[in-house]
Design an enzyme around this catalytic site. Structure first.
Site, PDB file in Angstrom:
ATOM      1  N   ASN A 414       0.823  -1.192   0.000  1.00  0.00           N
ATOM      2  CA  ASN A 414       0.000   0.000   0.000  1.00  0.00           C
ATOM      3  C   ASN A 414       0.868   1.256   0.000  1.00  0.00           C
ATOM      4  O   ASN A 414       1.000   1.914  -1.033  1.00  0.00           O
ATOM      5  CB  ASN A 414      -0.959  -0.017   1.190  1.00  0.00           C
ATOM      6  CG  ASN A 414      -1.933   1.143   1.159  1.00  0.00           C
ATOM      7  OD1 ASN A 414      -1.855   2.004   0.292  1.00  0.00           O
ATOM      8  ND2 ASN A 414      -2.846   1.190   2.103  1.00  0.00           N
ATOM      9  N   ASP A 415       1.481   1.555   1.131  1.00  0.00           N
ATOM     10  CA  ASP A 415       2.224   2.814   1.229  1.00  0.00           C
ATOM     11  C   ASP A 415       3.333   2.936   0.194  1.00  0.00           C
ATOM     12  O   ASP A 415       3.630   4.035  -0.268  1.00  0.00           O
ATOM     13  CB  ASP A 415       2.817   2.949   2.634  1.00  0.00           C
ATOM     14  CG  ASP A 415       1.725   3.169   3.667  1.00  0.00           C
ATOM     15  OD1 ASP A 415       0.743   3.861   3.338  1.00  0.00           O
ATOM     16  OD2 ASP A 415       1.849   2.640   4.781  1.00  0.00           O
ATOM     17  N   VAL A 416       3.918   1.816  -0.188  1.00  0.00           N
ATOM     18  CA  VAL A 416       5.032   1.879  -1.140  1.00  0.00           C
ATOM     19  C   VAL A 416       4.561   2.237  -2.541  1.00  0.00           C
ATOM     20  O   VAL A 416       5.367   2.384  -3.447  1.00  0.00           O
ATOM     21  CB  VAL A 416       5.833   0.565  -1.185  1.00  0.00           C
ATOM     22  CG1 VAL A 416       6.439   0.274   0.176  1.00  0.00           C
ATOM     23  CG2 VAL A 416       4.983  -0.598  -1.644  1.00  0.00           C
TER      24      VAL A 416
END
Lengths: 488, 95
Positions: A414-416
């Site tokens: 997700n965040d990446v």
């Protein structure tokens, strides 16, 4: 020589023969050096998968040489030692054979804790029986001053490695929540403890009494525990690397005490290895080492913020839609993350890749350095699932390709992939290098539900883009369904 | 060996470590951690000395326990590294 003066501090009887300390026969010195060189070659082998197995063999030979040399030099009590090695070896070997690849981070943390504990035990043994280790000063009958510093640091680093790794293990293994546990005033406590440990190590120079030594040990156990408690699950790659580094420094410190080149070389290698890995991990998150250690960031699951997540329009797709889109594609880039490991979806994913390749689609994998819970975690899982390593690319090698790619398939990450890291200065992940999945023609994003957000607690704009299709399900189930849909 | 020679070995080994580890391919970072784990158990040398030495029974038993721990790591670390490395395969060349 005044031995009476020493005996009240030292619980052991000591022979005057200790004056010949540090005199290791030159063949043994040479053997230790050779084993040190073999350890260097073991790491050197890892520069490529093709040479890596030979490197590992070098490491084994190096260890064998170090152990045999030591046994020849100090060859008594061989039966007990053989039993100890057999017990430990059997436990280690069976564990290594049985462990699931998804559990590697825990295993590595557990192994670190053992190195730490072994360092503590050796340091305590050396303290109780300094004559055996050749660290008695023949003039005073006390432990050599320089050895006291080395022992003090060795026992402290070993203890920190042990208790820190135990906490890391419990967090990674899920026995303890991944959420950071914040004690009030923890920075003050930690800095105070650290200062106390260093102060005591210095004081140990003038007073070698057991109290000083064991207080150093106890405080170090405590600080290792306190240091890791506030660090969240998602920062574990840094923690695991850092503890790796500590286990090396502990070995090096004991190497100084024993004047053993194999231990010093290994300690330096492992110490720098862990330090470099921590640096790489921190850089991949655009966070300073200090801020990671200070902790408080990165609870395991959607904890903080993210209230606005459900208000914006987004598109939902089915396994059939995904299968259709990917079959039409020229190139698909798969972006795996920790969620893939949790769902154990790597085998299903490889099957999907194989089917797509049969359809003439080019399949590649893009790995962010901090995907997963330890450095290289995703690569091992993909390798386990028989994904050839030349289809797996690092961030900087593949990021330019998303713009020419038809489908970016995000699974458990997700965040990446969050473009806010590039554009939104207020975002907590601003500045972190991310995979440019949004540049692909279509983004397929597997996620359990729309409610949760990544560990950083930030919403991801990719969810709401026109070219994004959300696939809401368990990662493994979704991939299995897609596989069925591709195969009809 | 005097302190300065030992320190020299240490400092030079740190430099070697720096260059060698930077050349490790990121794909093998997990095996790297496993193998560094195994080799840092060279601390078993100290444990063996303690186990073999006369003089203090406590020290001997602590040494033996340390031998057990280090052996878990040595055998486990090398075996799991071997297992992981065996999984890394290149693409099969097919017609």
């Amino acid at each position: 020589m005044n031995y009476e003066h020493a005996t009240d501090a030292m619980p052991v009887g000591m022979a005057p023969a200790v004056a010949e300390h540090l005199s290791v026969p030159s063949w043994a010195g040479l053997a230790y050096l050779i084993s040190g060189v073999l350890f260097i070659l073991a790491l050197r082998g890892l520069s490529s998968p093709t040479s890596s197995r030979r490197g590992n063999r070098f490491g084994m030979i190096g260890m064998l040489i170090a152990v045999v040399t030591t046994l020849i030099l100090h060859g008594t009590g061989l039966i007990e030692i053989a039993i100890a090695i057999a017990i430990g070896g059997a436990i280690g070997f069976v564990t290594a054979k049985r462990i699931a690849m998804t559990d590697m981070p825990q295993l590595v943390a557990a192994f670190h804790s053992l190195v730490g504990m072994a360092a503590v035990l050796v340091a305590v043994a050396a303290y109780l029986n300094p004559a055996a280790f050749g660290i008695l000063d023949p003039a005073t009958g006390e432990i050599l001053r320089v050895s006291r510093i080395e022992m003090g640091l060795g026992v402290a680093i070993g203890a920190i490695t042990f208790s820190g790794s135990v906490i890391a293990f419990l967090k990674l293994n899920g026995n303890m929540g991944g959420k950071p546990i914040m004690l009030p005033g923890r920075h003050v406590i930690n800095i105070g403890l650290l200062a106390a440990i260093l102060g005591l190590v210095a004081y140990f120079l003038t007073d070698q009494s057991p109290t000083v030594f064991f207080v150093i040990t106890a405080l170090s156990f405590v600080i290792g525990f306190l240091l890791i408690i506030p660090i969240g699950g998602a920062d574990m790659p840094v923690v695991v690397s850092m503890l790796n580094s500590y286990s090396g420094w502990a070995a090096a410190a004991m190497g100084f005490t024993l004047h053993n080149s194999a231990m010093i070389i290994t300690g330096a290698l492992v110490g720098s290895s862990g330090a470099i890995l921590s640096y790489i991990m921190c850089k991949a998150m655009n966070r300073s080492f200090i801020s990671v250690i200070a902790g408080g960031f990165g609870g395991d699951t959607a904890s903080a913020g993210g209230g606005s997540a459900v208000d914006r329009p987004w598109k939902r797709g089915s396994a059939e839609d995904a299968a259709f889109l990917m079959k039409q594609a020229e190139q698909v880039i798969i972006v795996p993350g920790y969620g893939m490991a949790v769902a154990q979806a790597q085998h299903a994913l490889r099957e999907m890749g194989d089917l797509l390749k049969k359809e003439g689609v080019k399949v590649k994998y893009a790995i962010h350095p901090v995907a997963g819970r330890m450095p290289g975690h995703m690569n091992v899982l993909l390798a386990e699932a028989n994904v050839p390593y030349d289809e797996v690319f690092e961030l900087e090698d593949i990021n330019g390709e998303f713009a020419q790619t038809d489908v970016a398939f995000v699974i458990g990450a997700n965040d990446v992939t969050n473009p806010a890291a590039k554009t939104d200065k207020t975002s907590p992940i601003y500045g972190m290098p991310v995979l440019d999945v949004e540049k692909a023609k279509t983004v397929l994003f597997i996620k359990r539900s729309m409610g949760g957000v990544g560990y950083a607690g930030v919403d991801n704009d990719v969810f709401y883009m026109d070219n994004t299709m959300m696939l809401l399900a368990d990662a493994k189930k979704m991939v299995d369904d897609i596989v069925k849909a591709i195969a009809h | 060996m005097d302190f300065i020679s030992i320190l020299s070995i240490f400092v030079l080994a740190c430099f070697i470590g720096f260059y060698v580890v930077w050349s490790v391919t990121p794909a093998l970072h997990t095996p790297l951690m496993a193998v560094t784990n195994a080799i840092s158990s060279v601390i078993i040398v100290g444990a063996l000395i303690a186990s073999a030495a006369p003089g203090s029974a406590t020290s001997k038993y602590l040494g033996l326990i340390a031998v057990v721990f280090a052996s878990v790591n040595i055998f486990g670390g090398f075996a799991v590294t071997e297992r992981m490395l065996a999984m890394y395969k290149k693409k099969e060349r097919k017609g």
